[in-house]
Design an enzyme around this catalytic site. Structure first.
Site, PDB file in Angstrom:
ATOM      1  N   HIS B 229      49.606  60.801 -60.261  1.00 58.37           N
ATOM      2  CA  HIS B 229      51.041  60.680 -60.450  1.00 58.37           C
ATOM      3  C   HIS B 229      51.572  61.592 -61.559  1.00 58.37           C
ATOM      4  O   HIS B 229      52.506  62.335 -61.328  1.00 58.37           O
ATOM      5  CB  HIS B 229      51.540  59.251 -60.624  1.00 58.37           C
ATOM      6  CG  HIS B 229      53.027  59.238 -60.460  1.00 58.37           C
ATOM      7  ND1 HIS B 229      53.628  59.387 -59.236  1.00 58.37           N
ATOM      8  CD2 HIS B 229      54.028  59.236 -61.354  1.00 58.37           C
ATOM      9  CE1 HIS B 229      54.927  59.452 -59.378  1.00 58.37           C
ATOM     10  NE2 HIS B 229      55.209  59.359 -60.655  1.00 58.37           N
ATOM     11  N   TYR B 233      54.667  65.094 -62.370  1.00 59.38           N
ATOM     12  CA  TYR B 233      55.575  65.392 -63.484  1.00 59.38           C
ATOM     13  C   TYR B 233      55.205  66.691 -64.173  1.00 59.38           C
ATOM     14  O   TYR B 233      56.058  67.354 -64.762  1.00 59.38           O
ATOM     15  CB  TYR B 233      55.640  64.210 -64.463  1.00 59.38           C
ATOM     16  CG  TYR B 233      56.469  63.110 -63.862  1.00 59.38           C
ATOM     17  CD1 TYR B 233      57.857  63.216 -63.842  1.00 59.38           C
ATOM     18  CD2 TYR B 233      55.882  62.037 -63.229  1.00 59.38           C
ATOM     19  CE1 TYR B 233      58.626  62.272 -63.216  1.00 59.38           C
ATOM     20  CE2 TYR B 233      56.646  61.078 -62.592  1.00 59.38           C
ATOM     21  CZ  TYR B 233      58.022  61.203 -62.593  1.00 59.38           C
ATOM     22  OH  TYR B 233      58.787  60.280 -61.962  1.00 59.38           O
ATOM     23  N   HIS B 380      59.280  62.860 -48.520  1.00 59.11           N
ATOM     24  CA  HIS B 380      59.629  62.652 -49.926  1.00 59.11           C
ATOM     25  C   HIS B 380      59.124  63.784 -50.808  1.00 59.11           C
ATOM     26  O   HIS B 380      59.872  64.366 -51.583  1.00 59.11           O
ATOM     27  CB  HIS B 380      59.072  61.307 -50.404  1.00 59.11           C
ATOM     28  CG  HIS B 380      59.134  61.115 -51.882  1.00 59.11           C
ATOM     29  ND1 HIS B 380      60.313  60.873 -52.552  1.00 59.11           N
ATOM     30  CD2 HIS B 380      58.173  61.172 -52.837  1.00 59.11           C
ATOM     31  CE1 HIS B 380      60.069  60.782 -53.842  1.00 59.11           C
ATOM     32  NE2 HIS B 380      58.789  60.965 -54.046  1.00 59.11           N
ATOM     33  N   PHE B 381      57.839  64.126 -50.670  1.00 51.18           N
ATOM     34  CA  PHE B 381      57.355  65.122 -51.642  1.00 51.18           C
ATOM     35  C   PHE B 381      57.685  66.561 -51.245  1.00 51.18           C
ATOM     36  O   PHE B 381      57.562  67.458 -52.068  1.00 51.18           O
ATOM     37  CB  PHE B 381      55.876  64.916 -52.008  1.00 51.18           C
ATOM     38  CG  PHE B 381      54.863  65.104 -50.924  1.00 51.18           C
ATOM     39  CD1 PHE B 381      54.614  66.336 -50.386  1.00 51.18           C
ATOM     40  CD2 PHE B 381      54.117  64.016 -50.481  1.00 51.18           C
ATOM     41  CE1 PHE B 381      53.666  66.503 -49.409  1.00 51.18           C
ATOM     42  CE2 PHE B 381      53.165  64.171 -49.492  1.00 51.18           C
ATOM     43  CZ  PHE B 381      52.937  65.419 -48.952  1.00 51.18           C
ATOM     44  N   HIS B 382      58.159  66.748 -50.008  1.00 53.87           N
ATOM     45  CA  HIS B 382      58.694  68.084 -49.735  1.00 53.87           C
ATOM     46  C   HIS B 382      60.080  68.255 -50.360  1.00 53.87           C
ATOM     47  O   HIS B 382      60.548  69.372 -50.542  1.00 53.87           O
ATOM     48  CB  HIS B 382      58.707  68.385 -48.234  1.00 53.87           C
ATOM     49  CG  HIS B 382      57.372  68.877 -47.747  1.00 53.87           C
ATOM     50  ND1 HIS B 382      56.356  68.028 -47.398  1.00 53.87           N
ATOM     51  CD2 HIS B 382      56.870  70.136 -47.617  1.00 53.87           C
ATOM     52  CE1 HIS B 382      55.285  68.745 -47.049  1.00 53.87           C
ATOM     53  NE2 HIS B 382      55.573  70.025 -47.177  1.00 53.87           N
ATOM     54  N   ARG B 443      51.041  60.239 -41.834  1.00 53.06           N
ATOM     55  CA  ARG B 443      50.901  61.574 -42.402  1.00 53.06           C
ATOM     56  C   ARG B 443      49.479  62.051 -42.135  1.00 53.06           C
ATOM     57  O   ARG B 443      48.654  61.281 -41.634  1.00 53.06           O
ATOM     58  CB  ARG B 443      51.168  61.519 -43.914  1.00 53.06           C
ATOM     59  CG  ARG B 443      50.117  60.744 -44.665  1.00 53.06           C
ATOM     60  CD  ARG B 443      50.459  60.533 -46.126  1.00 53.06           C
ATOM     61  NE  ARG B 443      50.239  61.733 -46.919  1.00 53.06           N
ATOM     62  CZ  ARG B 443      50.213  61.752 -48.257  1.00 53.06           C
ATOM     63  NH1 ARG B 443      50.382  60.634 -48.935  1.00 53.06           N
ATOM     64  NH2 ARG B 443      50.019  62.865 -48.922  1.00 53.06           N
ATOM     65  N   ARG B 444      49.184  63.295 -42.450  1.00 48.73           N
ATOM     66  CA  ARG B 444      47.818  63.805 -42.423  1.00 48.73           C
ATOM     67  C   ARG B 444      47.093  63.592 -41.106  1.00 48.73           C
ATOM     68  O   ARG B 444      45.959  63.113 -41.077  1.00 48.73           O
ATOM     69  CB  ARG B 444      46.981  63.124 -43.517  1.00 48.73           C
ATOM     70  CG  ARG B 444      47.466  63.425 -44.902  1.00 48.73           C
ATOM     71  CD  ARG B 444      46.605  62.767 -45.920  1.00 48.73           C
ATOM     72  NE  ARG B 444      46.689  63.472 -47.180  1.00 48.73           N
ATOM     73  CZ  ARG B 444      46.025  63.126 -48.266  1.00 48.73           C
ATOM     74  NH1 ARG B 444      45.235  62.091 -48.253  1.00 48.73           N
ATOM     75  NH2 ARG B 444      46.150  63.823 -49.372  1.00 48.73           N
TER      76      ARG B 444
END
Lengths: 265, 595
Positions: B229, B233, B380-382, B443-444
């Site tokens: 995580h 950041y 989300h993470f794209h 996903r994946r």
């Protein structure tokens, strides 16, 4: 430090938002009872799941309560399909034999990681009948995309946990008696009252049987081969929706090739 | 004569340029694998076997989120420290040494990943970015990751050296904001990488070499997320830094509040690490209480992001009003939307707001059941690393590349089209990924559908979702092509004398308004460590207690086979030699290439 008054307002609003989020999640846990997958289950050894975890299976453990023991391994789930009745409460216990998988029932919030050595347990209510796909959503190797299973929630009155097995002679000598050992296993807690029917040639025999909850009842049908005559005779044994069938061959004289007796081909 | 970064710090400009170019090579590779993967998964165009999809996916993940982002951000950090302290690095050879270490690590990790695509080399690291045991990658992969991380540690030491030396000369001065941001981010990174370093050095590397038989899959997984995580950041902090110290400048104004920026970064330092268990909400073997603690910490981590949203928008408004903007919303029109640097960063910030909302859903412990490991998460993470970070980095490159090369940007219009294309591409791709996740698409995975059942959409269809994802992927690829055209065009341009001066935005409310305690890095480090101990010691002890330090008796599932045994013997020798010669060799090699 001087903070602009708008910024102070924003800060307070942000904190309220955060506290509000925590409150909704807490309400989900405490009020709605959405429990998290946790450490309540004992660990198992992935190398000896037979002893630690047992066969993959569904068990009837109380009125409308079931337990499903599921093993995930590259690249299948067992049992497949998993069958449970509608309007029931099912606790899933899922573990892995090899790498990390997931057990995710598509279109529902039944979703857990499956980690070797650990057992994920979750209790789910199924109100209505339906068929769901199960997918592994954690990459588990080259054929990860083929890892899927089925969960069948069947109407309550069509659901049972009966298993029928028959041990029968393949070949008998003309004049001898052929025996058919029938065993009916009842996985439910309640007694099962049913009829076993046996058909061979144009003969039908029926027998009322009662199988107590979580036990097995055995019965035997016999037939005199003289009545059937020489040749092949198809037979069928039926208990509720389950059917076993085979062919009995009646011969003039059994070939004695070795001491093995009449079980030899 | 201009006063660009290359004029002020010629030696450092070379380092930063090398780092940027390295990150762009990774971006290009990651982009190629990205489009292969998008078209394969949506079943629009396929030329690889589905079993090889996971090597492609590993390459896309590692090149994008490890190599591209981190090479770029260490470049930005080097610029930030030297510019804001107004001093050269203490020893340029030391700086080149960590550049070399990071480069060697990258190549070592890349070899088995790429070898996984061909059957002729028996090597693979198709274990994805998360490398969960008992899936086992080639030892070179783990070794490469270690060297890379060590490289970033040394980089951090370089910046701390600069700060200590500067502090001696300026005992009473406040830490300049960009340096403050670099130092707090690096402290967070040191704490966070302890998790992955332990996981690899104590467990995964010895295990992949056959020195230990088994590992505890839940333990290595938890150690990964201890790092997994905060690493997001680590990618995001440099983007935030750009929004705080550069965006106001490009908007034509000043940073709204220096003290609040410091508060934001301190909060990130404190809260980034003790939240990793929120990636494990659905893991067995971790109690609900620990998950609840991670959830509350995560929710409070929203605070610095919400503060950033306020400060960034307020700074933009300030800039717009300096440029003559008026009205409640009319000032938006006065912003320099035709400037690709500004437009790219502002659009990245806009999509990041959307990402914040999907992130709040992810963070909701029991709501997470619905979306965990689904395409929602990929959407989300794209938006976060794929847009907030990547688009900010690309946009700000249009300012940085002229600064470190001394050359005018090749084409500003192409640059503007590029950032807008990225925004549009990501909008198509991520909205459909979020929706696909809600109907349970995982996903994946290499295939869009399964055999035994079909995904059912409430609105639209699965075909429409796939088409949007593929269209998004194509637009993003096009955007990347334009980006590289611009970078290459600029690299081949000639030296310009009319570049803007190097610098960053001043603050309306400056560092004098910030309480002194904010600069007490020792205090914040101590509190951060205490929070991590609170959040992690009991869960880790409980995991070890349950499953044992080395786990139950599970055989590894290696993704590559024979060469590992051989490598086990060779690796010690090679590694020692490589480490010894790394510094000198790579330094000469790199400076040779760059000159």
């Amino acid at each position: 430090m001087n903070i602009h008054s708008y910024e102070k307002l924003w800060l307070i609003a942000a904190l309220l938002l955060i506290v509000g989020f925590i409150a909704t999640i807490t309400y989900g846990s405490v009020g709605l009872g959405i429990a998290m997958i946790d450490d309540s289950e004992d660990t198992v050894n992935p190398g000896s799941l037979d002893e630690d975890f047992g066969e993959p299976r569904v068990e009837h453990v109380g009125e409308n309560e079931y337990e499903a023991y599921v093993i995930a391994q590259t690249f299948t789930y067992r049992p497949d399909p998993i069958e449970v009745p509608a309007d029931s409460e099912v606790t899933f216990y899922v573990t892995s034999r090899d790498v990390i998988h997931s057990f995710s029932v598509v279109g529902t919030n039944v979703n857990t990681m499956v980690i070797p050595g650990e057992v994920s347990s979750m209790t789910v209510e199924f109100d209505d009948p339906g068929e769901y796909g199960i997918v592994c959503n954690e990459y588990c190797g080259d054929f990860h995309h083929t890892m899927e299973g089925q969960l069948h929630v069947v109407p309550e009155d069509e659901f049972d946990m009966t298993e029928l097995s028959v041990e029968a002679d393949d070949e008998v000598e003309l004049g001898d008696e052929a025996t058919f050992n029938v065993s009916v296993e009842n996985g439910m807690l309640d007694d099962l009252e049913t009829t076993a029917s046996f058909e061979i040639g144009d003969e039908t025999v029926e027998e009322e049987i009662t199988v107590a909850g979580e036990s097995t009842e055995e019965t035997t049908f016999t037939v005199d081969s003289s009545d059937l005559g020489e040749g092949d005779h198809d037979w069928t044994i039926t208990v509720d929706d389950y059917e076993e069938s085979g062919t009995l061959t009646v011969v003039d004289e059994l070939e004695e090739e070795n001491d093995g007796g009449n079980n030899d081909e | 004569m201009s006063n660009a970064y290359i004029d002020q710090f010629p030696a450092e400009a070379k380092v930063v340029k090398a780092l940027f170019y390295s990150s762009f090579v990774a971006l290009a590779l990651g982009g190629v694998f990205g489009i292969i993967q998008t078209l394969h998964r949506t079943d629009i165009y396929r030329f690889i076997d589905s079993a090889n999809y996971y090597s492609v996916l590993t390459a896309h993940g590692v090149f994008m989120v490890i190599t591209f982002t981190i090479f770029f951000l260490v470049g930005v950090f080097t610029w930030a420290v030297t510019t804001s302290l107004d001093r050269e690095v203490e020893d340029i050879r030391f700086t080149w040494a960590w550049v070399a270490l990071m480069s060697i690590g990258t190549v070592m990790a890349a070899v088995p990943i790429l070898a996984g695509l061909t059957d002729s080399i028996d090597m693979s690291a198709a274990v994805l970015f998360t490398f969960y045991a008992p899936l086992q990658g080639h030892p070179l992969f783990y070794l490469g990751l270690v060297l890379f991380v060590v490289g970033t540690w040394v980089a951090g030491a370089d910046w701390f050296r600069s700060w200590w030396a500067w502090k001696k000369e300026n005992p009473d001065a406040r830490i300049p904001l960009p340096t403050f941001m670099v130092l707090t981010t690096m402290i967070m990174w040191y704490i966070a990488t302890m998790g992955v370093a332990t996981s690899i050095l104590v467990f995964l590397l010895p295990w992949s070499l056959g020195w230990i038989e088994t590992v505890n899959p839940l333990l290595t997984r938890t150690l990964f997320w201890f790092f997994g995580h905060p690493v997001v950041y680590f990618w995001l902090m440099p983007a935030y830094m750009m929004w705080y110290v550069m965006l106001p400048k490009f908007s034509g104004g000043k940073l709204f509040s220096d003290p609040l920026a410091r508060v934001g970064f301190v909060l990130f330092l404190l809260l980034s690490t003790p939240v990793g268990i929120h990636h494990q909400y659905l893991d067995p073997g971790i109690s609900e209480g620990f998950k609840f603690i991670a959830m509350t910490n995560t929710m409070f981590l929203l605070l610095p992001s919400l503060l950033t949203a306020f400060t960034v928008v307020a700074s933009m408004e300030h800039g717009a009003r300096q440029r003559g903007g008026t009205g409640y919303f009319g000032w938006l029109k006065a912003l320099p939307w035709r400037d690709p640097v500004f437009a790219g960063m502002a659009l990245a910030g806009l999509l990041f707001a959307a990402a914040g909302f999907s992130g709040m859903v992810n963070a909701g412990m029991n709501i997470n059941y619905l979306v965990h490991n689904s395409l929602w998460v990929v959407g989300h993470f794209h938006l976060t690393v794929g847009t907030a970070v990547a688009l900010t980095f690309m946009a700000v490159s249009y300012w940085f590349i002229p600064q470190v090369t001394g050359k005018e940007l090749w084409n500003r219009s192409v640059a503007l089209v590029q950032v807008v294309l990225w925004f549009i591409g990501m909008t198509f791709m991520t909205n459909s990924m979020h929706r696909a996740g809600l109907i349970g698409m995982p996903r994946r995975t290499a295939e869009p559908q399964y055999e035994g059942f079909e995904f059912e959409t409430a609105v639209g269809s699965v075909g429409e979702l796939d088409a949007q994802i593929a269209l998004g992927g194509v637009l993003l690829t096009l955007s990347l092509v334009l980006f590289f055209a611009n970078i290459i065009g600029t690299a081949f341009g000639s030296r310009s004398d009319t570049l803007p001066d190097n610098g960053y935005a001043e603050a309306l409310s400056g560092s004098d308004d910030a309480p002194r305690v904010l600069d007490n890095l020792k205090l914040w480090t101590a509190i951060a460590i205490v929070l991590v101990i609170f959040a992690y010691s009991l869960p880790l002890l409980s995991i070890v207690d349950r499953g044992g330090l080395f786990g139950p008796d599970i055989p590894p599932l290696p993704v590559s086979l024979e060469s590992v045994t051989f490598l086990a013997f060779a690796v010690e020798h090679v590694a020692t030699v490589a480490l010894e010669s790394a510094g000198n060799f790579a330094q000469t090699a790199l400076s040779g290439v760059i000159n």
